[in-house]
Design a protein around this motif. Structure first.
Motif, PDB file in Angstrom:
ATOM      1  N   GLY A  41       0.781  -1.223   0.000  1.00  0.00           N
ATOM      2  CA  GLY A  41       0.000   0.000   0.000  1.00  0.00           C
ATOM      3  C   GLY A  41       0.814   1.276   0.000  1.00  0.00           C
ATOM      4  N   ARG A  42       2.064   1.221  -0.480  1.00  0.00           N
ATOM      5  CA  ARG A  42       2.907   2.423  -0.530  1.00  0.00           C
ATOM      6  C   ARG A  42       2.773   3.094  -1.900  1.00  0.00           C
ATOM      7  N   PRO A  43       2.488   4.371  -1.907  1.00  0.00           N
ATOM      8  CA  PRO A  43       2.315   5.054  -3.194  1.00  0.00           C
ATOM      9  C   PRO A  43       3.554   5.005  -4.078  1.00  0.00           C
ATOM     10  N   VAL A  44       4.748   5.026  -3.480  1.00  0.00           N
ATOM     11  CA  VAL A  44       5.966   5.028  -4.279  1.00  0.00           C
ATOM     12  C   VAL A  44       6.091   3.764  -5.106  1.00  0.00           C
ATOM     13  N   ASP A  45       5.620   2.632  -4.545  1.00  0.00           N
ATOM     14  CA  ASP A  45       5.662   1.387  -5.322  1.00  0.00           C
ATOM     15  C   ASP A  45       4.782   1.480  -6.566  1.00  0.00           C
ATOM     16  N   ALA A  46       3.611   2.040  -6.386  1.00  0.00           N
ATOM     17  CA  ALA A  46       2.702   2.177  -7.524  1.00  0.00           C
ATOM     18  C   ALA A  46       3.266   3.123  -8.581  1.00  0.00           C
ATOM     19  N   VAL A  47       3.904   4.206  -8.124  1.00  0.00           N
ATOM     20  CA  VAL A  47       4.483   5.166  -9.075  1.00  0.00           C
ATOM     21  C   VAL A  47       5.618   4.518  -9.868  1.00  0.00           C
ATOM     22  N   LEU A  48       6.511   3.802  -9.179  1.00  0.00           N
ATOM     23  CA  LEU A  48       7.630   3.157  -9.871  1.00  0.00           C
ATOM     24  C   LEU A  48       7.144   2.098 -10.851  1.00  0.00           C
ATOM     25  N   LEU A  49       6.140   1.351 -10.428  1.00  0.00           N
ATOM     26  CA  LEU A  49       5.598   0.328 -11.316  1.00  0.00           C
ATOM     27  C   LEU A  49       4.948   0.963 -12.540  1.00  0.00           C
ATOM     28  N   ALA A  50       4.228   2.072 -12.325  1.00  0.00           N
ATOM     29  CA  ALA A  50       3.588   2.763 -13.447  1.00  0.00           C
ATOM     30  C   ALA A  50       4.623   3.321 -14.415  1.00  0.00           C
ATOM     31  N   LEU A  51       5.706   3.893 -13.887  1.00  0.00           N
ATOM     32  CA  LEU A  51       6.770   4.403 -14.765  1.00  0.00           C
ATOM     33  C   LEU A  51       7.386   3.285 -15.590  1.00  0.00           C
ATOM     34  N   SER A  52       7.607   2.151 -14.963  1.00  0.00           N
ATOM     35  CA  SER A  52       8.202   1.029 -15.687  1.00  0.00           C
ATOM     36  C   SER A  52       7.267   0.501 -16.763  1.00  0.00           C
ATOM     37  N   VAL A  53       5.975   0.428 -16.440  1.00  0.00           N
ATOM     38  CA  VAL A  53       4.998  -0.048 -17.434  1.00  0.00           C
ATOM     39  C   VAL A  53       4.925   0.917 -18.617  1.00  0.00           C
ATOM     40  N   VAL A  54       4.837   2.202 -18.335  1.00  0.00           N
ATOM     41  CA  VAL A  54       4.748   3.196 -19.410  1.00  0.00           C
ATOM     42  C   VAL A  54       6.017   3.180 -20.267  1.00  0.00           C
ATOM     43  N   GLY A  55       7.182   3.114 -19.615  1.00  0.00           N
ATOM     44  CA  GLY A  55       8.445   3.088 -20.371  1.00  0.00           C
ATOM     45  C   GLY A  55       8.539   1.881 -21.283  1.00  0.00           C
ATOM     46  N   THR A  56       8.059   0.730 -20.808  1.00  0.00           N
ATOM     47  CA  THR A  56       8.095  -0.472 -21.650  1.00  0.00           C
ATOM     48  C   THR A  56       7.108  -0.364 -22.805  1.00  0.00           C
ATOM     49  N   ALA A  57       5.957   0.234 -22.556  1.00  0.00           N
ATOM     50  CA  ALA A  57       4.925   0.319 -23.591  1.00  0.00           C
ATOM     51  C   ALA A  57       5.303   1.273 -24.720  1.00  0.00           C
ATOM     52  N   VAL A  58       6.021   2.351 -24.403  1.00  0.00           N
ATOM     53  CA  VAL A  58       6.328   3.363 -25.424  1.00  0.00           C
ATOM     54  C   VAL A  58       7.780   3.310 -25.876  1.00  0.00           C
ATOM     55  N   ARG A  59       8.479   2.237 -25.591  1.00  0.00           N
ATOM     56  CA  ARG A  59       9.925   2.198 -25.880  1.00  0.00           C
ATOM     57  C   ARG A  59      10.232   2.284 -27.373  1.00  0.00           C
ATOM     58  N   ARG A  60       9.311   1.882 -28.240  1.00  0.00           N
ATOM     59  CA  ARG A  60       9.556   1.992 -29.684  1.00  0.00           C
ATOM     60  C   ARG A  60       9.097   3.345 -30.226  1.00  0.00           C
ATOM     61  N   LEU A  61       8.119   3.936 -29.597  1.00  0.00           N
ATOM     62  CA  LEU A  61       7.657   5.253 -30.029  1.00  0.00           C
ATOM     63  C   LEU A  61       8.593   6.352 -29.554  1.00  0.00           C
ATOM     64  N   LEU A  62       9.015   6.288 -28.293  1.00  0.00           N
ATOM     65  CA  LEU A  62       9.892   7.306 -27.692  1.00  0.00           C
ATOM     66  C   LEU A  62      11.035   6.591 -26.966  1.00  0.00           C
TER      67      LEU A  62
END
Length: 403
Positions: A41-62
């Motif tokens: 339930g720590r917000p920092v975990d959710a933020v880091l996970l979200a950054l990693s997911v977004v970075g993986t999803a857009v790695r070919r676009l950006l």
């Protein structure tokens, strides 16, 4: 029956398909970490996970922004349990950067990523901050980033090499197609020259003999009969040459278009004399065997020049000279006649063809009227391996208006 070849799956997938696959991959890789984030339930975990997911999803676009996001998540994740996913996301983004960006850019991005990781490790060590995943985490992150870059750089260079080979193959194919087109045009011009020589010479002889026969048919039947015999012989020879030319066009082998060489010159002179023009032939230099192309060109040039005498000179005498020189041969045809009234002075197809044949063998052609009357055609042909030869202009003197 052979099965048709299909490109590999990776070659058939478009960029939109790959981006979609990256989005699915990001979600699948994040699924195992969702229970941990929900339990703590720590917000920092959710933020880091979200950054990693977004970075993986857009790695070919950006690629570069994706690497920055995942590297930041991996650096902060050193203190968090979701760091392993952050490292994986950083590796995937760094791989794409190394594949798609120039070496200088991708190497700079790798250096910035490693510097960021080392900076975080130094700060954590200096402040004695506890490592959630152990001190070896940063070493693993740096090694993973370097490995991803090396693999991506190798794949990128391989793709660039394959693309270079493809472009070279396309360039060679275009070059070969252009060469084939140029060869076709050259062969058409060559056949056109041969056709002009055959038709112009034969029809000129036939026209002159037909005029003679018509003129003397009533008073001198024997002369008319001779004229008809010349017409028959000339027309049969022309038909034979035309048949050979059509055979070349049908078979597609233009290596030897039509027979003809300086060895056939006596027969040509006999045909010319039958028209009423007596030709005095002189040969200088050491007679030798010429290359087939030069020999045939020399014969055709003399044929065209003498035919012009028959058609335009209004004379019964002409001179032909053949000079064998070192590395080439000179040809000169001179008459003392006069052009018919209204005769055009611009070069006709015959003189243009002579010039083209001379240029084909590295020579020159000059033609023009003589004073007070007459006309001269002078040509130089070089042997195939000859570095130089005499100038046709020197042989002909200052050229005047060509006919």
């Amino acid at each position: 029956m052979d099965q048709p070849l299909h490109p590999p799956l990776t070659r058939r997938l478009g960029r939109s398909h790959l981006v979609g696959a990256d989005c699915v991959l990001a979600v699948l890789l994040a699924v195992p970490f969702l229970p941990v984030v929900a339990r703590d339930g720590r917000p920092v975990d959710a933020v880091l996970l979200a950054l990693s997911v977004v970075g993986t999803a857009v790695r070919r676009l950006l690629p570069l922004p994706a690497l920055a996001l995942t590297a930041a998540a991996a650096s902060v994740g050193v203190f968090d349990r979701s760091a392993s996913f952050s490292i994986l996301a950083m590796v995937l983004a760094g791989y794409v950067v190394a594949v798609e960006r120039p070496t200088r850019v991708s190497a700079g991005a790798l250096a910035a990523t490693v510097a960021l990781l080392c900076l975080v490790g130094t700060v954590a060590h200096s402040r004695q901050i506890h490592y959630q995943l152990g001190p070896g985490y940063l070493v693993e992150a740096v090694v993973a980033a370097g490995t991803a870059w090396a693999l991506g750089w190798s794949v990128g260079r391989g793709r660039a090499y394959s693309e270079g080979l493809r472009r070279q193959a396309e360039y060679r194919a275009e070059t070969e197609a252009d060469l084939a087109r140029r060869t076709l045009v050259e062969e058409r011009l060559r056949i056109a020259r041969e056709l002009h020589d055959v038709v112009a010479h034969s029809m000129s002889v036939i026209a002159v003999q037909a005029g003679v026969g018509h003129h003397v048919s009533a008073t001198r039947p024997e002369e008319a009969a001779k004229a008809l015999a010349v017409i028959e012989t000339t027309s049969r020879a022309a038909l034979g040459e035309m048949r050979l030319l059509l055979g070349v066009l049908r078979d597609g082998d233009p290596a030897e278009l039509l027979p003809g060489g300086l060895a056939d010159l006596p027969e040509l002179l006999t045909q010319i004399e039958r028209t009423g023009v007596r030709v005095r032939l002189s040969v200088s230099g050491t007679v030798r065997r010429l290359p087939p192309g030069v020999d045939r060109a020399a014969y055709r040039i003399l044929q065209e020049a003498l035919t012009n005498v028959v058609r335009h000179a209004r004379t019964d005498r002409a001179e032909a000279a053949i000079g064998y020189r070192e590395g080439g041969i000179t040809l000169t045809v001179t008459d003392a006649g006069a052009a018919a009234p209204g005769e055009p002075t611009a070069p006709g197809n015959g003189l243009i063809g002579i010039a083209e044949r001379a240029a084909l063998y590295g020579g020159e052609a000059a033609s023009g009227p003589l004073r007070p009357h007459g006309f001269r055609v002078a040509v130089t042909l070089r042997d195939a391996a000859a570095p130089g030869g005499a100038s046709a202009t020197e042989a002909a003197g200052a050229p005047g208006a060509a006919r």
